[in-house]
Design an enzyme around this catalytic site. Sequence first.
Site, short mmCIF file in Angstrom:
data_model
loop_
_atom_site.label_atom_id
_atom_site.label_comp_id
_atom_site.label_asym_id
_atom_site.label_seq_id
_atom_site.Cartn_x
_atom_site.Cartn_y
_atom_site.Cartn_z
N LYS A 123 5.60 8.64 8.91
CA LYS A 123 5.39 7.53 9.83
C LYS A 123 6.39 8.82 11.53
O LYS A 123 5.88 9.64 11.64
CB LYS A 123 5.77 6.18 9.83
CG LYS A 123 4.84 6.03 8.97
CD LYS A 123 3.03 5.76 9.20
CE LYS A 123 2.56 5.09 8.66
NZ LYS A 123 0.97 4.73 8.84
N ASP A 163 9.51 2.57 -0.77
CA ASP A 163 8.29 3.38 0.31
C ASP A 163 9.23 2.20 1.96
O ASP A 163 8.50 1.82 2.30
CB ASP A 163 7.26 3.06 -0.02
CG ASP A 163 5.72 3.25 0.46
OD1 ASP A 163 6.00 3.32 1.89
OD2 ASP A 163 4.87 2.95 0.17
N TYR A 212 0.92 -0.97 0.03
CA TYR A 212 0.53 -0.06 0.37
C TYR A 212 1.11 1.56 -0.29
O TYR A 212 1.92 1.64 0.49
CB TYR A 212 -1.19 -0.30 1.06
CG TYR A 212 -2.04 1.23 1.13
CD1 TYR A 212 -2.92 1.23 0.09
CD2 TYR A 212 -1.60 2.00 2.65
CE1 TYR A 212 -3.41 2.33 0.78
CE2 TYR A 212 -2.33 3.34 2.26
CZ TYR A 212 -3.40 3.80 1.85
OH TYR A 212 -4.17 4.00 2.16
#
Length: 429
Positions: free
Chosen positions: A269, A241, A146
């Site tokens: 994050k 990613d 994702y």
Amino acid sequence: MTISREKSKQLHERASKVIPGGVNSPVRAFKSVACDPPYITHGKAGHLWDVDGHEYVDYVGSWGPLILGHAFPPVVEAIEKANRDGASFGACTPIETELAEEVIQAYPSMEKVRFVSSGTEATMSAIRLARAFTNRKYIIKFEGCYHGHADSLLVKAGSGVATLGIPGSAGVLPEQAQYTLALPFNDPHAVEEALDKFKDQIACVIVEPVVGNMGCVPPREGYLKFLRKITQQNGALLIFDEVMTGFRVAYGGAQELYDIKPDLTTLGKIIGGGLPVGAYGGRKDIMDMVAPVGPVYQAGTLSGNPLAMAAGLATLRHLREHPEIYEQLERQAAALTEGVLSKAKRHRVPLSVNRVGSMLTWFFQPGSVHNWETAAKSDTKAFGAFHRAMLDRGIYLPPSQFEALFVSAAHTDGDIARTVEAAGHAFAA
């Protein structure tokens, strides 16, 4: 054993009248585990409390960024100071450069970095940049990875390897999906076939080097080196990613752990210390195509806002100054992983586990998990029952079989032991 969360239930009913599904991100609805979500009031260290007064050991950690735990004092102090000085200016600030230097120091593959406000923005911008740099249309992503909800990334695989993607969400146009090839993860042959079929047309390969969004799924030995070599041979960019793995699996992320230098990296994050942030960066010749230096447009009013920069800088500096934290995380995550696996074996519950550092997932099936096809064989009903039983015993896990859970530096050995014991009771229930 079922505890009452009546206040949470009432709040969810109220929220559902004004927010779609009562949530601002779908997984929070707890539909995958067939229960109402607890509504959280506050967190401290490795624990959360809900509106009904229940305390939980938290293994979600805001989906990864709270590697130092909730309300970590240096981060709180940094945010409070930044807020007193002004939360946002839409202008250049000194702390943007400080955080950029901190990130680049940890990631040798990144010579320049651009801050944005989310991981979705970061990956969307990196792909636009890759297309501009290579002057190519097609991209390769992997099933189960994702990369945010940008249209070209919400794509399902076609009918076979190296076939055009199809929309994975209503509202995504086929014309957008057709330039994305969704391939099986950990399958070198699929990548070779796609690059051969679309020769000199692939702009980039984007991958979570350690997947976190079909559960934790590590790369097979040599797979990332294969991706690095074949993209170089074909003139395509390799994008890591690391929104989830950055500063999590190692201070320098998965690229430090596996000794790979991608062309572009996306982060999020942890570099926001719990506040909304994202970033993309890479080689100078690529990044200098971004406006105002180059022709690739990307902008954001709140990009690099002082609150997120301050929180991220406090987090990264603490991690750099205390490398022993990663040793602690490795030890505790290993104890948690093996402890729960041992309880499952004792109660004859089919369970397999994947772990990289402080990211891990227990899959409710006996087989190994190395891609989406194998992850999808998991018994999601069994996971749902386990999740509800753990929640009632004060253990807060990600409410989906297909999400990684995270150990934080704020978790104690007592938290780990309590979790393992709760798992034993949940398996026996």
